[in-house]
Design a protein around this motif. Structure first.
Motif, PDB file in Angstrom:
ATOM      1  N   ASN A 153     -55.318  70.487 -65.484  1.00  0.00           N
ATOM      2  CA  ASN A 153     -56.357  70.902 -66.413  1.00  0.00           C
ATOM      3  C   ASN A 153     -57.076  72.148 -65.866  1.00  0.00           C
ATOM      4  OD1 ASN A 153     -58.781  71.151 -67.838  1.00  0.00           O
ATOM      5  ND2 ASN A 153     -59.044  68.942 -68.069  1.00  0.00           N
ATOM      6  N   MET A 185     -33.925  72.388 -60.628  1.00  0.00           N
ATOM      7  CA  MET A 185     -34.644  72.048 -61.859  1.00  0.00           C
ATOM      8  C   MET A 185     -33.982  72.707 -63.069  1.00  0.00           C
ATOM      9  SD  MET A 185     -38.600  72.218 -60.635  1.00  0.00           S
ATOM     10  CE  MET A 185     -39.181  71.227 -59.253  1.00  0.00           C
ATOM     11  N   PRO A 224     -49.057  68.225 -72.159  1.00  0.00           N
ATOM     12  CA  PRO A 224     -48.053  67.228 -72.515  1.00  0.00           C
ATOM     13  C   PRO A 224     -48.536  66.166 -73.505  1.00  0.00           C
ATOM     14  CG  PRO A 224     -49.072  66.612 -70.448  1.00  0.00           C
ATOM     15  CD  PRO A 224     -49.876  67.750 -71.018  1.00  0.00           C
ATOM     16  N   VAL A 276     -50.342  74.850 -70.658  1.00  0.00           N
ATOM     17  CA  VAL A 276     -49.227  73.983 -71.045  1.00  0.00           C
ATOM     18  C   VAL A 276     -49.752  72.557 -71.012  1.00  0.00           C
ATOM     19  CG1 VAL A 276     -46.890  73.206 -70.494  1.00  0.00           C
ATOM     20  CG2 VAL A 276     -47.561  75.571 -69.991  1.00  0.00           C
ATOM     21  N   GLY A 311     -38.269  70.760 -64.627  1.00  0.00           N
ATOM     22  CA  GLY A 311     -39.474  70.776 -63.789  1.00  0.00           C
ATOM     23  C   GLY A 311     -40.383  69.603 -64.082  1.00  0.00           C
ATOM     24  N   HIS A 312     -41.666  69.798 -63.827  1.00  0.00           N
ATOM     25  CA  HIS A 312     -42.662  68.733 -63.991  1.00  0.00           C
ATOM     26  C   HIS A 312     -42.910  68.491 -65.480  1.00  0.00           C
ATOM     27  CE1 HIS A 312     -46.068  66.244 -63.544  1.00  0.00           C
ATOM     28  NE2 HIS A 312     -46.986  67.161 -63.755  1.00  0.00           N
ATOM     29  N   ILE A 313     -42.809  67.247 -65.905  1.00  0.00           N
ATOM     30  CA  ILE A 313     -42.875  66.943 -67.341  1.00  0.00           C
ATOM     31  C   ILE A 313     -43.799  65.775 -67.647  1.00  0.00           C
ATOM     32  CG2 ILE A 313     -40.627  67.863 -68.036  1.00  0.00           C
ATOM     33  CD1 ILE A 313     -39.524  64.965 -67.680  1.00  0.00           C
ATOM     34  N   GLY A 314     -44.204  65.717 -68.918  1.00  0.00           N
ATOM     35  CA  GLY A 314     -44.936  64.561 -69.429  1.00  0.00           C
ATOM     36  C   GLY A 314     -43.973  63.540 -70.013  1.00  0.00           C
ATOM     37  N   GLY A 370     -50.067  75.254 -65.717  1.00  0.00           N
ATOM     38  CA  GLY A 370     -49.226  74.065 -65.772  1.00  0.00           C
ATOM     39  C   GLY A 370     -49.665  73.036 -64.761  1.00  0.00           C
ATOM     40  N   MET A 372     -49.782  77.443 -61.434  1.00  0.00           N
ATOM     41  CA  MET A 372     -49.399  76.035 -61.250  1.00  0.00           C
ATOM     42  C   MET A 372     -50.581  75.367 -60.544  1.00  0.00           C
ATOM     43  SD  MET A 372     -47.859  73.304 -59.871  1.00  0.00           S
ATOM     44  CE  MET A 372     -47.196  73.600 -58.239  1.00  0.00           C
ATOM     45  N   HIS A 411     -44.947  63.020 -59.123  1.00  0.00           N
ATOM     46  CA  HIS A 411     -44.994  63.804 -60.353  1.00  0.00           C
ATOM     47  C   HIS A 411     -43.587  63.849 -60.913  1.00  0.00           C
ATOM     48  CE1 HIS A 411     -49.073  65.159 -59.593  1.00  0.00           C
ATOM     49  NE2 HIS A 411     -48.724  65.362 -58.331  1.00  0.00           N
ATOM     50  N   VAL A 462     -40.295  64.926 -62.346  1.00  0.00           N
ATOM     51  CA  VAL A 462     -39.649  66.239 -62.330  1.00  0.00           C
ATOM     52  C   VAL A 462     -38.211  66.104 -62.836  1.00  0.00           C
ATOM     53  CG1 VAL A 462     -38.745  68.056 -60.810  1.00  0.00           C
ATOM     54  CG2 VAL A 462     -41.052  67.187 -60.445  1.00  0.00           C
ATOM     55  N   ARG A 518     -58.808  68.551 -75.859  1.00  0.00           N
ATOM     56  CA  ARG A 518     -59.793  68.918 -74.829  1.00  0.00           C
ATOM     57  C   ARG A 518     -59.736  70.425 -74.542  1.00  0.00           C
ATOM     58  NH1 ARG A 518     -58.963  65.833 -69.517  1.00  0.00           N
ATOM     59  NH2 ARG A 518     -57.670  64.411 -70.687  1.00  0.00           N
ATOM     60  N   GLU A 551     -45.269  71.191 -74.350  1.00  0.00           N
ATOM     61  CA  GLU A 551     -43.982  71.072 -73.653  1.00  0.00           C
ATOM     62  C   GLU A 551     -43.493  69.626 -73.639  1.00  0.00           C
ATOM     63  OE1 GLU A 551     -42.798  73.191 -69.697  1.00  0.00           O
ATOM     64  OE2 GLU A 551     -43.347  71.140 -69.194  1.00  0.00           O
ATOM     65  N   LEU A 595     -55.012  66.000 -74.348  1.00  0.00           N
ATOM     66  CA  LEU A 595     -55.285  67.190 -73.543  1.00  0.00           C
ATOM     67  C   LEU A 595     -55.365  68.441 -74.427  1.00  0.00           C
ATOM     68  CD1 LEU A 595     -55.874  67.686 -70.576  1.00  0.00           C
ATOM     69  CD2 LEU A 595     -53.470  68.240 -70.235  1.00  0.00           C
TER      70      LEU A 595
HETATM   71  O1  TUI Z   1     -45.840  72.589 -64.835  1.00  0.00           O
HETATM   72  C1  TUI Z   1     -44.804  72.498 -65.451  1.00  0.00           C
HETATM   73  N1  TUI Z   1     -43.599  72.471 -64.846  1.00  0.00           N
HETATM   74  C2  TUI Z   1     -43.412  72.522 -63.499  1.00  0.00           C
HETATM   75  S1  TUI Z   1     -44.616  72.684 -62.317  1.00  0.00           S
HETATM   76  C3  TUI Z   1     -43.477  72.640 -61.132  1.00  0.00           C
HETATM   77  S2  TUI Z   1     -43.879  72.729 -59.447  1.00  0.00           S
HETATM   78  C4  TUI Z   1     -44.026  71.060 -59.096  1.00  0.00           C
HETATM   79  N2  TUI Z   1     -43.071  70.526 -58.338  1.00  0.00           N
HETATM   80  C5  TUI Z   1     -43.140  69.241 -58.009  1.00  0.00           C
HETATM   81  C6  TUI Z   1     -44.150  68.432 -58.484  1.00  0.00           C
HETATM   82  C7  TUI Z   1     -45.074  68.951 -59.310  1.00  0.00           C
HETATM   83  C8  TUI Z   1     -45.021  70.293 -59.632  1.00  0.00           C
HETATM   84  C9  TUI Z   1     -42.237  72.520 -61.655  1.00  0.00           C
HETATM   85  N3  TUI Z   1     -42.223  72.468 -62.972  1.00  0.00           N
HETATM   86  N4  TUI Z   1     -44.798  72.436 -66.793  1.00  0.00           N
HETATM   87  C10 TUI Z   1     -46.023  72.398 -67.515  1.00  0.00           C
HETATM   88  C11 TUI Z   1     -46.553  71.033 -67.529  1.00  0.00           C
HETATM   89  N5  TUI Z   1     -47.802  70.759 -67.376  1.00  0.00           N
HETATM   90  N6  TUI Z   1     -45.849  69.916 -67.663  1.00  0.00           N
HETATM   91  C12 TUI Z   1     -46.728  68.882 -67.637  1.00  0.00           C
HETATM   92  C13 TUI Z   1     -47.964  69.445 -67.441  1.00  0.00           C
HETATM   93  C14 TUI Z   1     -49.246  68.815 -67.340  1.00  0.00           C
HETATM   94  C15 TUI Z   1     -49.393  67.540 -66.810  1.00  0.00           C
HETATM   95  C16 TUI Z   1     -50.662  66.986 -66.704  1.00  0.00           C
HETATM   96  C17 TUI Z   1     -50.358  69.520 -67.771  1.00  0.00           C
HETATM   97  C18 TUI Z   1     -51.592  68.969 -67.671  1.00  0.00           C
HETATM   98  C19 TUI Z   1     -51.745  67.720 -67.136  1.00  0.00           C
HETATM   99  O2  TUI Z   1     -53.004  67.274 -67.077  1.00  0.00           O
HETATM  100  C20 TUI Z   1     -53.338  66.142 -66.354  1.00  0.00           C
HETATM  101  C21 TUI Z   1     -54.835  66.132 -66.335  1.00  0.00           C
HETATM  102  O3  TUI Z   1     -55.372  66.661 -65.366  1.00  0.00           O
HETATM  103  O4  TUI Z   1     -55.405  65.690 -67.334  1.00  0.00           O
END
Ligand code: TUI
Length: 319
Positions: free
Chosen positions: A98, A281, A118, A116, A143-146, A95, A71, A227, A229, A125, A137, A122
């Protein structure tokens, strides 16, 4: 049955168990891998020693392939990267960010990297960076979503890249797995249904809340200031909603509340079973999750269920 994913990873079934923080420990990931899917340890915000313990536990349970989810918002992300390299973990998913800055080290260590993502941007890239596959996803996930749904995201990602895609978000039975394949995915990742697995150490209150929930019981918190969630509605999500409404009214809102309100909340929900004040979650498919079963039963049902649906539809469509 074979896909590029089952071949790449050496797994029996094209089923991943999502790397959920606090839930996906060595017991759960080990049981899923033993059943022929890909068990994935959820690194979450855990320190290196804790994740090392989960890796040791999986290796006690099975010799089959497993993964570790890193994470990327975790303060320990760098340490977990060191750990997976030291431990010669074969598969890493990432997750919440990047993983670009770690790619050279992952590749040098021979690790199969599956971020993973969204969005299509991405995804492209990541493909350029040389990742091996992608988990697309959708926002049905817990959890954390797009922002995109699984239906729209998976199809557009599959069309945009050449590497194999694993679909995630809103998949809880064989029908969902079959749908993922219809969109061009070569495996499906399932989270919520595995939370209630017999081998899952999630608190009984958390499992009961998922089993008792219906389709409209999840909400997205911190959509606009933190973020986003997704989780089951409770006192905590109501407090988040109120804080968000308050922040909207202000010109210069203090958004640090969205960080502080989340701190420790996931542990409270998953480990202590405080399903009112803790984070619970879960994905939108929670309403389809009806009972506690072993990981073997879940993996088998996901796979056999998909087989039946696909065979039936193939027959119908060829007539
Ligand atoms: O990561 C997850 N699900 C999660 S992480 C998590 S712990 C957390 N708790 C509170 C706030 C934030 C995190 C609980 N559930 N799923 C995979 C996922 N990855 N979903 C969305 C993304 C993602 C979002 C932005 C992946 C890449 C991204 O890139 C942004 C960038 O840097 O360009």
């Amino acid at each position: 049955m074979k896909t590029r994913i089952t071949e790449l990873l050496g797994i029996d079934y094209p089923i991943f168990q999502g790397g959920m923080a606090w839930v996906a420990d060595g017991d759960l990931a080990g049981a899923v891998s033993k059943a022929g899917g890909l068990g994935i340890i959820g690194g979450g915000n855990a320190p290196k020693e804790v994740v090392k313990g989960h890796i040791d536990r999986v290796r006690e349970l099975t010799d089959k392939p497993f993964g570790v989810n890193i994470m990327l918002l975790s303060p320990f992300a760098d340490d977990i990267v060191d750990l997976v390299i030291e431990e010669k973990v074969k598969v890493v998913t990432t997750g919440a960010g990047n993983p670009g800055k770690y790619m050279a080290r992952f590749k040098e260590a021979g690790i199969t990297v599956i971020p993973v993502i969204p969005s299509v941007a991405l995804a492209k890239r990541m493909e350029k960076l040389g990742v091996d596959a992608l988990v697309a996803e959708g926002m049905e996930a817990g959890g954390h979503i797009g922002k995109l749904t699984t239906m729209s995201l998976v199809r557009q990602v599959v069309e945009a890249v050449s590497i194999p895609v694993i679909a995630a978000g809103g998949i809880g039975d064989g029908h969902g797995v079959a749908a993922a394949f219809m969109l061009g995915a070569e495996a499906a990742q399932v989270g919520t249904r595995f939370i209630v697995a017999k081998e899952s150490n999630a608190h009984p209150n958390y499992k009961a809340k998922i089993i008792g929930s219906k389709d409209i019981d999840t909400v997205v918190s911190a959509q606009h200031f933190g973020h986003a969630v997704r989780g089951l509605k409770n006192k905590l999500t109501k407090r988040f909603d109120e804080a968000e409404r308050e922040a909207f009214r202000q010109d210069n809102p203090d958004v640090s509340i969205f960080e502080t309100m989340g701190a420790g909340a996931l542990r409270a929900g998953v480990v202590d079973g405080d399903v009112e004040n803790g984070a619970v979650m879960a994905g939108q498919i929670a309403g389809l999750v009806h009972k506690e079963e072993t990981c073997e039963e879940i993996v088998r049902d996901l796979y056999e269920g998909a087989r039946e649906v696909i065979a039936q539809e193939a027959k119908r469509w060829s007539e």
